[in-house]
Design a protein around this motif. Structure first.
Motif, short mmCIF file in Angstrom:
data_model
loop_
_atom_site.label_atom_id
_atom_site.label_comp_id
_atom_site.label_asym_id
_atom_site.label_seq_id
_atom_site.Cartn_x
_atom_site.Cartn_y
_atom_site.Cartn_z
N ASN A 3 0.85 -1.19 0.00
CA ASN A 3 0.00 0.00 0.00
C ASN A 3 0.88 1.24 0.00
O ASN A 3 1.66 1.45 0.93
N GLN A 4 0.77 2.04 -1.04
CA GLN A 4 1.52 3.29 -1.11
C GLN A 4 0.53 4.42 -1.34
O GLN A 4 0.06 4.63 -2.47
N GLY A 5 0.21 5.13 -0.28
CA GLY A 5 -0.67 6.30 -0.41
C GLY A 5 -2.01 5.99 -1.03
O GLY A 5 -2.54 6.78 -1.81
N GLY A 6 -2.59 4.83 -0.69
CA GLY A 6 -3.90 4.49 -1.21
C GLY A 6 -3.86 3.59 -2.44
O GLY A 6 -4.86 3.00 -2.80
N LYS A 7 -2.70 3.51 -3.08
CA LYS A 7 -2.55 2.63 -4.23
C LYS A 7 -2.09 1.26 -3.76
O LYS A 7 -1.14 1.16 -2.99
N LEU A 8 -2.75 0.21 -4.25
CA LEU A 8 -2.37 -1.16 -3.91
C LEU A 8 -1.60 -1.74 -5.10
O LEU A 8 -2.16 -1.97 -6.16
N ILE A 9 -0.28 -1.93 -4.90
CA ILE A 9 0.61 -2.38 -5.97
C ILE A 9 0.97 -3.83 -5.72
O ILE A 9 1.38 -4.19 -4.62
N PHE A 10 0.85 -4.67 -6.77
CA PHE A 10 1.06 -6.10 -6.63
C PHE A 10 2.40 -6.55 -7.20
O PHE A 10 2.92 -5.98 -8.16
N GLY A 11 2.95 -7.60 -6.58
CA GLY A 11 4.08 -8.30 -7.16
C GLY A 11 3.59 -9.20 -8.28
O GLY A 11 2.38 -9.34 -8.51
N GLN A 12 4.55 -9.86 -8.96
CA GLN A 12 4.22 -10.70 -10.10
C GLN A 12 3.55 -12.01 -9.68
O GLN A 12 2.91 -12.67 -10.50
N GLY A 13 3.74 -12.39 -8.43
CA GLY A 13 3.11 -13.62 -7.96
C GLY A 13 4.03 -14.82 -7.95
O GLY A 13 5.04 -14.85 -8.67
N THR A 14 3.71 -15.79 -7.12
CA THR A 14 4.39 -17.08 -7.06
C THR A 14 3.35 -18.16 -7.33
O THR A 14 2.37 -18.28 -6.58
N GLU A 15 3.58 -18.90 -8.40
CA GLU A 15 2.67 -20.00 -8.77
C GLU A 15 3.10 -21.25 -8.02
O GLU A 15 4.16 -21.80 -8.29
N LEU A 16 2.28 -21.69 -7.06
CA LEU A 16 2.61 -22.85 -6.24
C LEU A 16 1.78 -24.06 -6.67
O LEU A 16 0.56 -23.96 -6.81
N SER A 17 2.47 -25.17 -6.86
CA SER A 17 1.79 -26.44 -7.17
C SER A 17 2.23 -27.46 -6.13
O SER A 17 3.42 -27.72 -5.98
N VAL A 18 1.26 -28.03 -5.42
CA VAL A 18 1.56 -29.04 -4.42
C VAL A 18 0.99 -30.37 -4.90
O VAL A 18 -0.24 -30.52 -5.04
N LYS A 19 1.88 -31.32 -5.14
CA LYS A 19 1.46 -32.61 -5.69
C LYS A 19 1.22 -33.62 -4.58
O LYS A 19 2.00 -33.71 -3.64
N PRO A 20 0.16 -34.39 -4.71
CA PRO A 20 -0.14 -35.39 -3.67
C PRO A 20 0.85 -36.55 -3.69
O PRO A 20 1.52 -36.80 -4.68
#
Lengths: 109, 113
Positions: free
Chosen positions: A92-109
């Protein structure tokens, strides 16, 4: 250039393993949030951290905010297939919500 | 509570056509955000409103994009003319101004051919 850098971008693990996702920036944020997004849906808030050094726990998930409020980490203990998804940090920067690129998680059984 | 409602869920249009995406925020929320999500660039903030007033539109890619919020319960994002590189998932989110949690809609998947 991303304001918020997440690592790793992709993570594939076996059920029961532990993992940590990182969110780093050169900027200071008044708060930092972690969201989880499933395919075909919008991101859903998991937690908000506000105070430098703060640690929050949500069942098997542990979130930490860096002392300087520039970075954060998400640790998952004993991952389960239901944890699969895209994990996003947002600052949160002064009311703006800025996102990272994300982490794609896969959990295999 | 119905949550943030976006329409349509999917839109396929030809290059050059006008596209209008719609958003109904959660009742009582006074901040509204439009985001675009692609594999290459992730989730990008396009524009946000506080109390129906545009505060920051620095993320709007170019003049082909415009957004309006005529009242507290409705917002539109318009692309005219559309181009194939506009293909993405567009999200609307709302929140109480000053609070940390943003609630997202399910998104509109736009494909421009």
């Amino acid at each position: 250039t991303q304001l918020l850098e997440q690592s790793p971008q992709f993570l594939s693990i076996q059920e029961g393993e532990n993992l940590t996702v990182y969110c780093n920036s050169s900027s200071v944020f008044s708060s930092l949030q972690w969201y989880r997004q499933e395919p075909g849906e919008g991101p859903v808030l998991l937690v908000t951290v506000v105070t430098g050094g703060e640690v929050k726990k949500l069942k098997r998930l542990t979130f930490q905010f860096g002392d300087a409020r520039k970075d954060s980490s998400l640790h998952i203990t004993a991952a389960q297939p239901g944890d699969t998804g895209l994990y996003l940090c947002a600052g949160n920067q002064g009311g703006k919500l800025i996102f990272g690129q994300g982490t794609e998680l896969s959990v295999k059984p | 509570d119905a949550g943030v409602i976006q329409s349509p869920r999917h839109e396929v249009t030809e290059m050059g056509q006008e596209v209008t995406l719609r958003c109904k925020p959660i009742s009582g929320h006074n901040s509204l955000f439009w985001y675009r999500q692609t594999m290459m660039r992730g989730l990008e903030l396009l524009i946000y409103f506080n109390n129906n007033v545009p505060i920051d539109d620095s993320g709007m890619p170019e003049d082909r994009f415009s957004a309006k919020m005529p009242n507290a319960s409705f917002s539109t994002l318009k692309i005219q003319p559309s181009e194939p590189r506009d293909s993405a998932v567009y999200f609307c989110a709302s929140s109480f101004m000053g609070e940390f949690q943003a609630f997202f809609g399910q998104g509109t998947r736009l494909t421009v051919v």
